[in-house]
Design a protein around this motif. Structure first.
Motif, PDB file in Angstrom:
ATOM      1  N   LYS A 157       0.816  -1.205   0.000  1.00 55.33           N
ATOM      2  CA  LYS A 157       0.000   0.000   0.000  1.00 55.33           C
ATOM      3  C   LYS A 157       0.857   1.265   0.000  1.00 55.33           C
ATOM      4  O   LYS A 157       1.817   1.385   0.752  1.00 55.33           O
ATOM      5  N   ASN A 158       0.488   2.190  -0.873  1.00 54.48           N
ATOM      6  CA  ASN A 158       1.075   3.542  -0.906  1.00 54.48           C
ATOM      7  C   ASN A 158       2.547   3.581  -1.300  1.00 54.48           C
ATOM      8  O   ASN A 158       3.237   4.558  -0.983  1.00 54.48           O
ATOM      9  N   MET A 159       3.034   2.569  -2.001  1.00 61.18           N
ATOM     10  CA  MET A 159       4.438   2.604  -2.401  1.00 61.18           C
ATOM     11  C   MET A 159       4.729   3.813  -3.287  1.00 61.18           C
ATOM     12  O   MET A 159       5.782   4.446  -3.153  1.00 61.18           O
ATOM     13  N   GLU A 160       3.790   4.144  -4.187  1.00 58.05           N
ATOM     14  CA  GLU A 160       3.996   5.284  -5.083  1.00 58.05           C
ATOM     15  C   GLU A 160       4.014   6.611  -4.328  1.00 58.05           C
ATOM     16  O   GLU A 160       4.542   7.608  -4.828  1.00 58.05           O
ATOM     17  N   TYR A 161       3.454   6.626  -3.128  1.00 61.47           N
ATOM     18  CA  TYR A 161       3.494   7.826  -2.289  1.00 61.47           C
ATOM     19  C   TYR A 161       4.906   8.063  -1.759  1.00 61.47           C
ATOM     20  O   TYR A 161       5.307   9.208  -1.532  1.00 61.47           O
ATOM     21  N   VAL A 175      16.108   4.067   1.749  1.00 64.15           N
ATOM     22  CA  VAL A 175      15.589   5.310   2.338  1.00 64.15           C
ATOM     23  C   VAL A 175      16.163   6.520   1.608  1.00 64.15           C
ATOM     24  O   VAL A 175      15.460   7.511   1.357  1.00 64.15           O
ATOM     25  N   ARG A 176      17.418   6.435   1.233  1.00 65.60           N
ATOM     26  CA  ARG A 176      18.086   7.554   0.570  1.00 65.60           C
ATOM     27  C   ARG A 176      17.425   7.927  -0.752  1.00 65.60           C
ATOM     28  O   ARG A 176      17.391   9.091  -1.136  1.00 65.60           O
ATOM     29  N   VAL A 177      16.889   6.942  -1.466  1.00 65.52           N
ATOM     30  CA  VAL A 177      16.300   7.219  -2.788  1.00 65.52           C
ATOM     31  C   VAL A 177      14.776   7.311  -2.726  1.00 65.52           C
ATOM     32  O   VAL A 177      14.117   7.377  -3.759  1.00 65.52           O
ATOM     33  N   SER A 178      14.228   7.300  -1.512  1.00 63.53           N
ATOM     34  CA  SER A 178      12.780   7.413  -1.338  1.00 63.53           C
ATOM     35  C   SER A 178      12.421   8.837  -0.924  1.00 63.53           C
ATOM     36  O   SER A 178      13.288   9.716  -0.823  1.00 63.53           O
ATOM     37  N   TYR A 179      11.147   9.046  -0.641  1.00 64.36           N
ATOM     38  CA  TYR A 179      10.683  10.326  -0.105  1.00 64.36           C
ATOM     39  C   TYR A 179      10.635  10.322   1.427  1.00 64.36           C
ATOM     40  O   TYR A 179      10.215  11.307   2.027  1.00 64.36           O
ATOM     41  N   GLN A 180      11.047   9.212   2.048  1.00 69.09           N
ATOM     42  CA  GLN A 180      11.079   9.173   3.513  1.00 69.09           C
ATOM     43  C   GLN A 180      12.144  10.145   4.005  1.00 69.09           C
ATOM     44  O   GLN A 180      13.274  10.158   3.507  1.00 69.09           O
ATOM     45  N   THR A 181      11.805  10.948   5.006  1.00 69.75           N
ATOM     46  CA  THR A 181      12.684  12.032   5.443  1.00 69.75           C
ATOM     47  C   THR A 181      14.056  11.536   5.868  1.00 69.75           C
ATOM     48  O   THR A 181      15.083  12.098   5.475  1.00 69.75           O
ATOM     49  N   LYS A 215      12.977   9.163  10.916  1.00 68.97           N
ATOM     50  CA  LYS A 215      11.760   9.975  10.839  1.00 68.97           C
ATOM     51  C   LYS A 215      10.881   9.435   9.724  1.00 68.97           C
ATOM     52  O   LYS A 215      11.221   9.522   8.553  1.00 68.97           O
ATOM     53  N   TYR A 216       9.740   8.866  10.116  1.00 67.68           N
ATOM     54  CA  TYR A 216       8.832   8.272   9.146  1.00 67.68           C
ATOM     55  C   TYR A 216       7.849   9.336   8.678  1.00 67.68           C
ATOM     56  O   TYR A 216       6.689   9.395   9.101  1.00 67.68           O
ATOM     57  N   ALA A 217       8.340  10.211   7.826  1.00 66.13           N
ATOM     58  CA  ALA A 217       7.529  11.285   7.254  1.00 66.13           C
ATOM     59  C   ALA A 217       7.958  11.473   5.811  1.00 66.13           C
ATOM     60  O   ALA A 217       9.095  11.162   5.442  1.00 66.13           O
ATOM     61  N   ARG A 218       7.050  12.011   4.995  1.00 64.69           N
ATOM     62  CA  ARG A 218       7.321  12.174   3.569  1.00 64.69           C
ATOM     63  C   ARG A 218       7.846  13.568   3.288  1.00 64.69           C
ATOM     64  O   ARG A 218       7.297  14.566   3.740  1.00 64.69           O
ATOM     65  N   LYS A 219       8.926  13.616   2.547  1.00 60.71           N
ATOM     66  CA  LYS A 219       9.490  14.888   2.109  1.00 60.71           C
ATOM     67  C   LYS A 219       9.807  14.746   0.626  1.00 60.71           C
ATOM     68  O   LYS A 219      10.810  14.163   0.244  1.00 60.71           O
ATOM     69  N   ARG A 242      10.350  -0.162   7.292  1.00 58.61           N
ATOM     70  CA  ARG A 242       9.230  -0.793   6.597  1.00 58.61           C
ATOM     71  C   ARG A 242       9.474  -0.946   5.096  1.00 58.61           C
ATOM     72  O   ARG A 242       9.230  -1.991   4.513  1.00 58.61           O
ATOM     73  N   HIS A 243       9.953   0.111   4.448  1.00 56.19           N
ATOM     74  CA  HIS A 243      10.202   0.025   3.001  1.00 56.19           C
ATOM     75  C   HIS A 243      11.316  -0.964   2.696  1.00 56.19           C
ATOM     76  O   HIS A 243      11.247  -1.727   1.732  1.00 56.19           O
ATOM     77  N   ARG A 244      12.342  -0.946   3.513  1.00 59.91           N
ATOM     78  CA  ARG A 244      13.430  -1.903   3.316  1.00 59.91           C
ATOM     79  C   ARG A 244      12.914  -3.331   3.436  1.00 59.91           C
ATOM     80  O   ARG A 244      13.271  -4.204   2.642  1.00 59.91           O
ATOM     81  N   MET A 245      12.101  -3.590   4.447  1.00 63.82           N
ATOM     82  CA  MET A 245      11.573  -4.942   4.625  1.00 63.82           C
ATOM     83  C   MET A 245      10.784  -5.390   3.405  1.00 63.82           C
ATOM     84  O   MET A 245      10.859  -6.560   2.997  1.00 63.82           O
TER      85      MET A 245
END
Length: 380
Positions: free
Chosen positions: A134-138, A175-181, A185-189, A262-265
């Motif tokens: 869920k919400n991977m594209e986010y 995490v580095r290539v995602s939008y995770q802050t 910190k589990y927030a979108r940036k 979570r994304h890594r898992m």
């Protein structure tokens, strides 16, 4: 967020406040310790000192909260056998990558893989292996998802242990290539994603990992294994078999490993539910209204009973832990640990206060602590 601070009670006055366990300014990223970021990890100097002080070659060491494998790597390099336990699949992957015995043939395979990677990614038969959740594209740009999926497909053409090391490097850049802050910190940036960024970061990480693995590949080492288990049930570890436990249990109300990993898992095909449901002390649980620390201590007592079972008579256990705040109230975690341990037959031999190099501590700035407890127990 609540501000954390050190808790000192009457019992804590018996501690030794010295620099023996501080290691301020020491290099903590040597060898494969730099392989993968991991919040609040124990610095390698602590298990190294404990293993040298309290064991001899051939002794069995255990870290029941293995995290990113710091104790495991130090133990095998010192010629000790070691077992690491964790319920988090990212922790198990990192630990397995660190303890693997890589041969010259493995390094040749990995270097050739790096040389051929661009060609492999352009091959029309290279189909991206993309997790569905869920919400991977986010959380990821479309180009990032495509690149990560293709890299993952290429990794799965490798034999083990090469595959383990490469997959760990993929996890390291997620995490580095995602939008995770950030890792903590589990927030979108949202930011601009430049095509090719994931490939570039992965190749750099794997190149570095190969070099660090080669540094220690010829060292005589102990045997090691990693068990994906609930720390409250150390299945597969024999009674009275362990000489020394060195560990830093999850700090009460400090961190949510399952959330920030979570994304890594998902990308490494890990069991998110297993990690989430078995995590002890997670921040989300103990920031709820009316939360009390009792569930944490109940979980830890189950862990302690397992430690007692697997330790040899006279075996030692070195625990690094910080105090906490729950529902605005100070919690003397170290003192409670000592009481619990004494109840099951573990004697507190010594306890120290160590001062942290807070610039290297991976907690969020608001929740950093400046000191923590080091406690040495012996099985009666």
């Amino acid at each position: 967020m609540e501000t954390r601070k050190d808790i000192y009670t009457a019992a804590a006055l018996e501690t030794i406040e010295s620099t023996e366990w501080d290691f301020i300014g020491a290099k903590t990223q040597q060898h494969l310790h730099s392989l993968h970021s991991y919040p609040a990890r124990m610095i390698p100097q602590i298990p190294r000192k404990a293993i040298l002080d309290y064991t001899k070659k051939g002794d069995l060491v255990l870290d029941p909260f293995a995290g990113c494998g710091t104790t495991l790597l130090e133990a095998i390099l010192l010629g000790r056998d070691v077992i690491g336990v964790d319920s988090n699949p990212v922790a198990c992957l990192i630990s397995n990558a660190k303890i693997a015995s890589y041969t010259p043939e493995d390094f040749a395979i990995l270097k050739n893989f790096l040389e051929q990677l661009d060609h492999m990614l352009l091959d029309k038969n290279c189909k991206p292996s993309i997790p569905v959740y869920k919400n991977m594209e986010y959380w990821f740009a479309k180009d990032a998802i495509e690149e990560l999926g293709k890299i993952k497909s290429c990794i799965y053409t490798l034999p083990n242990p090469c595959r383990i090391l490469a997959l760990c490097c993929l996890s390291a850049i997620i995490v580095r290539v995602s939008y995770q802050t950030s890792d903590t910190k589990y927030a979108r940036k949202e930011s601009e994603y430049l095509p090719g960024t994931s490939v570039k970061n992965f190749k750099a990480k794997l190149t570095s990992a190969i070099a660090h693995a080669e540094e220690i590949s010829t060292a005589k080492r102990g045997d090691a294994k990693v068990l994906s288990l609930d720390g409250r049930r150390l299945e597969g570890i024999k009674d009275n078999s362990v000489k020394l436990i060195v560990t830093s249990p999850p700090y009460l109300n400090a961190y949510d490993y399952h959330k920030y990993h979570r994304h890594r898992m998902q990308w490494i095909d890990g069991d998110v539910a297993f990690a989430r449901d078995r995590e002890i002390g997670k921040h989300d649980t103990f920031t709820r209204k009316g939360a009390t620390p009792e569930p944490y201590f109940a979980d830890m007592e189950l862990c302690f009973r397992e430690w007692y079972r697997v330790l040899q008579k006279g075996g030692l256990c070195l625990v690094v832990i910080g105090d906490a705040i729950v529902s605005g109230q100070p919690v003397a975690v170290a003192d409670t640990f000592i009481t619990q341990m004494q109840k099951i037959g573990m004697h507190c031999e010594r306890r120290w206060i160590r001062h942290l190099d807070i610039n290297k501590k991976s907690f969020n700035q608001q929740s950093r602590i400046k000191k923590e407890h080091v406690i040495l127990f012996r099985k009666n």
